[in-house]
Motif scaffolding. Structure first.
Motif, PDB file in Angstrom:
ATOM      1  N   LEU A 135     -46.065 -10.048  38.958  1.00 26.97           N
ATOM      2  CA  LEU A 135     -44.864 -10.521  39.637  1.00 26.97           C
ATOM      3  C   LEU A 135     -43.854 -11.075  38.637  1.00 26.97           C
ATOM      4  N   TRP A 158     -48.022 -20.539  39.479  1.00 26.86           N
ATOM      5  CA  TRP A 158     -46.590 -20.518  39.773  1.00 26.86           C
ATOM      6  C   TRP A 158     -46.373 -20.611  41.282  1.00 26.86           C
ATOM      7  N   ILE A 159     -46.695 -19.555  41.999  1.00 27.64           N
ATOM      8  CA  ILE A 159     -46.613 -19.636  43.462  1.00 27.64           C
ATOM      9  C   ILE A 159     -48.040 -19.510  43.962  1.00 27.64           C
ATOM     10  N   GLY A 160     -48.640 -20.641  44.282  1.00 34.16           N
ATOM     11  CA  GLY A 160     -50.038 -20.631  44.682  1.00 34.16           C
ATOM     12  C   GLY A 160     -50.268 -19.836  45.952  1.00 34.16           C
ATOM     13  N   ALA A 161     -49.308 -19.920  46.854  1.00 35.65           N
ATOM     14  CA  ALA A 161     -49.498 -19.298  48.165  1.00 35.65           C
ATOM     15  C   ALA A 161     -49.717 -17.799  48.051  1.00 35.65           C
ATOM     16  N   ILE A 162     -49.163 -17.179  47.024  1.00 38.12           N
ATOM     17  CA  ILE A 162     -49.375 -15.748  46.893  1.00 38.12           C
ATOM     18  C   ILE A 162     -50.142 -15.431  45.621  1.00 38.12           C
ATOM     19  N   LEU A 197     -42.238  -2.613  42.716  1.00 38.06           N
ATOM     20  CA  LEU A 197     -42.632  -3.807  43.472  1.00 38.06           C
ATOM     21  C   LEU A 197     -43.603  -3.425  44.583  1.00 38.06           C
ATOM     22  N   VAL A 198     -43.320  -2.301  45.251  1.00 40.34           N
ATOM     23  CA  VAL A 198     -44.231  -1.852  46.295  1.00 40.34           C
ATOM     24  C   VAL A 198     -45.612  -1.609  45.698  1.00 40.34           C
ATOM     25  N   TYR A 246     -42.295  -8.195  36.935  1.00 40.01           N
ATOM     26  CA  TYR A 246     -41.249  -7.612  37.773  1.00 40.01           C
ATOM     27  C   TYR A 246     -39.993  -8.462  37.729  1.00 40.01           C
ATOM     28  N   LEU A 247     -40.200  -9.771  37.748  1.00 39.17           N
ATOM     29  CA  LEU A 247     -39.061 -10.684  37.731  1.00 39.17           C
ATOM     30  C   LEU A 247     -38.211 -10.482  36.474  1.00 39.17           C
ATOM     31  N   PHE A 297     -51.985 -11.180  41.264  1.00 39.86           N
ATOM     32  CA  PHE A 297     -51.011 -10.412  40.502  1.00 39.86           C
ATOM     33  C   PHE A 297     -51.352 -10.440  39.027  1.00 39.86           C
ATOM     34  N   TYR A 313     -51.990  -5.896  44.843  1.00 44.04           N
ATOM     35  CA  TYR A 313     -52.373  -7.236  45.310  1.00 44.04           C
ATOM     36  C   TYR A 313     -53.270  -7.131  46.533  1.00 44.04           C
ATOM     37  N   TYR A 314     -52.885  -6.301  47.492  1.00 44.97           N
ATOM     38  CA  TYR A 314     -53.667  -6.218  48.727  1.00 44.97           C
ATOM     39  C   TYR A 314     -54.990  -5.512  48.510  1.00 44.97           C
ATOM     40  N   GLN A 369     -57.156  -8.057  47.210  1.00 48.24           N
ATOM     41  CA  GLN A 369     -57.508  -9.021  48.250  1.00 48.24           C
ATOM     42  C   GLN A 369     -58.580  -8.458  49.175  1.00 48.24           C
ATOM     43  N   ILE A 419     -47.333  -4.917  45.015  1.00 45.57           N
ATOM     44  CA  ILE A 419     -47.860  -5.565  46.219  1.00 45.57           C
ATOM     45  C   ILE A 419     -49.087  -4.813  46.721  1.00 45.57           C
TER      46      ILE A 419
END
Lengths: 527, 526
Positions: free
Chosen positions: B138, B72-76, B182-183, B141-142, B201, B189-190, B193, B186
């Motif tokens: 994500l 969906w959103i590759g960047a994240i 959401l926090v 959450y959406l 996600f 996620y980190y 990473q 994220i």
């Protein structure tokens, strides 16, 4: 010295330099033509100037696109002996300004009709302001940057006062002018200090000199110098520059002018002021603080804590003050103050995430804010102000489509997922967390948490618009809205932009990442 | 083709219906068509959702079916990742069932701005299905947030007297919770990473990494992340003392809104606890279990006692929700197969029984325009059908054997008794069990005052009984109450492996820091 020599031996500028500023040239020429058109055309035909302005913005956009596609592998390109730098950053911001300008012209036509102030010079001024913004994005020298800033600011002083017969507009312009001139002075003072330290007005040169000045080195007498004597100067320069720029982006404690100016200015000008002018000031801020002062990150002169504190206070004050506002333009002014705080977070993060966040957020903000103001404009009639929050009562029954659009713009401003506002905020906050992890400093986390908590507050006042439009029984009045094809088109374009960026942001993120990455490299080059 | 994209189709179909409605409204403006279009789309969605049963069969393992995964959103690193397992299967079907039922229930009662009502209803359905089938945090959450907006409008526009207050309260409460989540998302996620190279996600990737120990959440991070998720979900459940938005929202919402709110939205909270809090941070779940158990028990008793003294029938049902959802949380944090299966079952029961109760309250409100218990009495004479349904739904809510509520509550209490996750589990069971008695007290007392006795108000004697549409929309729920009460096997056997997988994860996992080694006895049944 080198520059002077070169100037004597070669021509002042080449055709290549002119090609680099083709979009600005087009806009300038068209702006002048628009001024002539105003004189030549009969009063009733003033709208032709507006369409002409739209066409010229389109031409500028086309030339910007061709500039990008012809040179995208060669970036950064320097022109006019380092006065300008065309790179991905400049292209991105210029695109945002052109979008903002086009939308502003589109929402202005009807408004000026309603006010009885349909004059061609309005559109010429918008074009000139856009030229100023675009030079701000690509200026690479304190002098070219300052001149572009003044070009933008001066046209805005006139635009804010454009409804001559209205007292509030004049009052707003006066306030904006006085404070704006004052802040320009402070900014100039900061610039002169930087020049004093670095001996050059070129941002790259300043960056290098400051890097050298802070390095411990052995001087001619064989003694260690650590650049310490220069520190107070640099510090003072950074503070003065920041203060001037905080004025321009309306960050607390220099935000006082914004609510008055936003409230009094003609609504389309408010829209442009809060998006284009703000985005341009951020471009200036980013350019100076990454290219010239990026080397200070992580040293004793780190400006990040200063910006972070200002951002935190700005977010707090903007959001809490907006809660109590009754005038929708004033409310959006405070919302715009808080949004300046959010965008500053990207600068504090200072990594590719943060920069992507800044660009995406400014783009989305331009779309949703002009959209929101467009709807406020559609409510306006001569004699009736129409910009109170309660004037929207019952809009859902009167004009369901407009109400739905306003609701989406408001939810996007609040940062609800599946709207563009969420993606922008996500990157801004994510950048902070990433930075915090990298530097292992917990205050980045606290700052992100602070911003998120205040986002909840912002929901309260954004939802108020929705509440007024949808939930009340009362309808403010049942007279039709002041709509025009151009206004409709602008609203629909903004809406589509906000939704597409919200649902499928990948292409935008890719583009932003590709174009903004060199900036990150520049900022981190010293480290 | 249909089967492979089934989940996407289920999510999109109601939205397509909403767009069709808007299109219809723009061109024809025939008020009476709206409800038919909405009903058509929701019924098709329901029919399609039954296809889910084909791949999640009885005794099927815990794997996700109907999986779909697209970048969906590759960047994240966020994927459009959907899937359904035994836990989410029935919740999806409950959603798709309750939506047509509530559309039918609004058939004549929603006159004002009908188009918008059905549009919001269908968009809400998309969001709710999305919540239960998303496997990317994500996306989850959406959808979680997206469900908020239509509900806000439904309460705010078509609600009762204090609807604007209730809608705002609902929105702010839930928004605060979900932003905290959401926090947490994220942060996960980190953490991924940092330890595995790339952030993600994706729920399954995260789960794998955590299971295999490639990624370890440190104790202090896990503490905060667990709380962030739990806060969001506990507001939604709602767990005492975060429940205060619920009575207002329920009471002010229109009938259909209350049904969806009680039937589906509250389940998002318990589903989230089960899926994310227990699945991703089992050590923290064990550590926090005693607190959750205490809060759940307080909720059970408090909800019941407050329900008892309500003068308003709808408010009474709303407070009974607090009590029932307390049972669900209790079952989840018993960490036994029985308790957790019971919790899942009780989620469905609550959706069916409380949904039916809200429908019935709505029907009587349409006739009398009051919900005060004191305004009724002796309804059995003029409205025999209504009274029969009302009694059955109430008994099901109380947990009478042979009706669905009994199975769920029995399993939860059994599971709590067998639980070894916290001490004094027998005390907890006994106190919680009194909740069933309290439920009988407030429900039967209310029945006595509303349905039985003499007719005290003249106008009640002339009330018309339920019509065919009303009977028709209640019948499916009634059948479900009986079937689920008598033959729970098709439901429980499908969810069993998925629930056991979570349960095993909680009981078997060893603490990351090794600081809390709760002795967890292996479940004797297995």
């Amino acid at each position: 010295m080198f520059l002077l020599l070169q100037a004597n031996t070669t021509e002042l500028y080449s055709l290549r330099d002119l090609m680099l500023i083709a979009p600005e040239l087009i806009l300038t020429v068209c702006g002048c033509v628009a001024l002539v058109m105003e004189v030549v055309l009969p009063y009733r035909k003033s709208k032709w100037t507006a369409y002409f302005a739209l066409v010229s913005i389109g031409l500028a956009a086309a030339s910007l696109a061709s500039l990008y596609f012809a040179n995208r592998d060669l970036f950064p390109l320097d022109g006019f002996y380092g006065m300008l730098r065309i790179d991905g950053f400049a292209i991105l911001f210029k695109a945002i300004f052109l979008i903002g300008a086009a939308l502003t012209v589109a929402v202005s036509m009807r408004y000026l009709d309603v006010e009885g102030e349909q004059h061609g010079e309005y559109y010429a001024l918008v074009l000139f302001a856009t030229v100023g913004m675009m030079f701000l994005a690509c200026g690479f020298d304190l002098i070219s940057l300052y001149i572009s800033l003044e070009l933008m600011a001066l046209t805005f002083y006139v635009l804010v006062a454009f409804t001559k017969r209205e007292k509030r507009s004049n009052e707003a312009a006066m306030k904006y002018f006085l404070l704006g001139a004052f802040s320009s002075g402070i900014l100039l003072y900061g610039m002169s200090l930087l020049y004093g330290v670095a001996g050059s007005t070129n941002l790259g040169e300043i960056g290098r000199s400051i890097g050298v000045a802070l390095q411990p080195s052995v001087n001619e007498l064989g003694m260690m110098t650590s650049g310490i004597p220069l520190r107070p100067l640099i510090l003072l320069g950074v503070i003065a520059l920041s203060a001037g720029l905080f004025f321009k982006i309306s960050a607390v404690p220099f935000h006082m002018w914004a609510p008055d100016a936003y409230e009094g200015a003609p609504t389309p000008v408010t829209a442009f002021l809060s998006t284009g002018s703000k985005a341009a000031s951020f471009a200036l801020y980013l350019r100076i603080f990454t290219e010239a002062l990026g080397g200070l990150r992580g040293t004793a002169l780190d400006w990040a804590p200063l910006v972070a504190i200002v951002a935190a206070i700005t977010i707090l004050v903007g959001n809490w003050a907006a809660v109590t506002q009754e005038n929708s333009k004033r409310l959006l002014a405070y919302s715009s103050i808080s949004n300046a705080g959010y965008v500053l977070l990207g600068l504090v993060a200072g990594n590719s995430y943060g920069y992507i966040g800044i660009v995406i957020y400014l783009l989305v903000y331009t779309l949703m804010n002009i959209g929101a103001f467009g709807i406020i404009i559609s409510l306006r009639r001569r004699g009736i102000i129409g910009d109170n929050v309660n004037d929207m009562a019952g809009l859902a029954q009167k004009a369901p489509g407009m109400a739905a659009m306003m609701a989406i713009f408001m939810l996007s401003l609040g940062g609800l997922p599946a709207t563009g506002g969420f993606i922008g905020k996500y990157f801004l906050f994510g950048g902070l967390l990433q930075r915090g992890r990298l530097e292992e400093k917990s205050w980045y986390y606290w700052l992100a948490a602070w911003a998120i908590i205040n986002t909840v507050v912002s929901f309260y006042y954004y939802v108020r618009f929705i509440k007024v439009m949808y939930l009340g029984e009362r309808v403010a009045d049942d007279r039709p809205l002041a709509l025009s094809p151009a206004l409709r088109a602008a609203l629909v374009v903004s809406l589509i932009g906000v939704i597409i960026i919200g649902i499928y942001p990948q292409p935008f993120i890719d583009l932003a990442q590709k174009l903004i990455t060199p900036l990150t490299a520049g900022a981190l080059a010293f480290r | 083709m249909l089967q492979d994209n089934l989940l996407t189709i289920l999510i999109l179909l109601p939205t397509v219906g909403a767009l069709a409605l808007i299109g219809h409204g723009l061109f024809w403006k025939r008020e009476n068509d709206y409800r038919w279009i909405a009903l058509l789309f929701s019924v098709i969605t329901f029919a399609l959702s039954l296809l889910l049963l084909t791949r999640v069969g009885e005794n099927s393992d815990a794997a996700f079916r109907f999986e779909q995964k697209t970048l969906w959103i590759g960047a994240i690193g966020s994927y459009y990742h959907l899937g359904v397992d035994g836990m989410s299967l029935w919740l999806v079907i409950l959603t798709t069932l309750l939506v047509p039922v509530s559309i039918l229930s609004s058939w004549n009662s929603i006159k004002k701005r009908a188009l918008s009502f059905y549009v919001f209803m269908l968009i809400l359905e998309s969001a709710m299905i999305g919540v239960f089938v998303s496997l990317d945090l994500l996306i989850f959450y959406l959808f979680f947030e997206a469900s908020l907006v239509p509900m806000f409008f439904m309460i705010g526009i078509w609600g009762g007297e204090r609807r604007i207050y209730a809608a705002t309260k609902f929105f702010i409460y839930t928004a605060v919770g979900s932003l905290l989540m959401l926090v947490g998302i994220i942060a996960l996620y980190y953490i991924h990473q940092q330890q595995a190279g790339a952030g993600t996600f994706d729920y399954l990737t995260l789960l794998d990494a955590l299971k295999s120990g490639r990624v370890v959440i440190t104790e202090s991070s896990a503490f905060w992340i667990f709380l962030a998720f739990a806060f969001a979900f506990c507001i939604k459940v709602p767990l005492w003392p975060l429940h205060t938005w619920l009575p207002d929202a329920h009471t002010e919402a229109p009938t259909a809104g209350s049904v969806i709110l009680a039937g589906v939205l509250l389940k998002m909270g318990t589903y989230g606890l089960l899926r994310f809090n227990l699945g991703l941070m089992p050590e923290m779940a064990r550590r926090f279990a005693p607190y959750f158990v205490v809060l759940a028990i307080i909720g059970i008793i408090y909800g019941a006692l407050v329900a008892m003294v309500q003068p308003d029938v709808k408010r009474l049902v709303a407070y009974s929700s607090v009590s029932h959802m307390g049972f669900v949380v209790l079952g989840i944090f018993s960490f036994t197969e029985q308790g957790m299966q019971g919790a899942l079952y009780q989620m469905l029961n609550h959706g069916v029984s409380t949904g039916a109760l809200f429908l019935l309250v709505g029907m009587i409100y349409d006739r009398r325009h009051t919900r005060q218990i004191s305004d009724f009495g002796g309804l059995a004479t003029p409205m025999p059908w209504f009274s029969t349904f009302f009694v059955i739904a109430s008994l099901s809510s109380i947990g009478l054997p042979f009706l669905n509520g009994f199975v769920g509550e029995f399993l939860i209490l059994l599971g709590t008794w067998l639980s070894t996750g916290f001490s004094y589990n027998w005390v907890a069971t006994m106190i919680a069990a009194t909740g069933v008695i309290w439920a009988a007290v407030y429900m039967l007392w209310m029945l006595q005052r509303v349905v039985f006795g003499r007719i005290r108000h003249g106008e009640n004697a002339r009330l018309s009984d339920l019509n065919a549409r009303e009977v028709g929309l209640l019948i499916p729920l009634l059948i479900l109450m009986l079937v689920m009460g008598v033959y729970p096997r098709p439901f429980l056997s499908r969810s069993r492996e998925s629930v056991v997988a979570v349960q095993q994860r909680v009981t078997k996992s060893t603490g990351a820091a090794g600081s809390f080694s709760v002795e967890v006895q292996e479940n004797k049944q297995r």
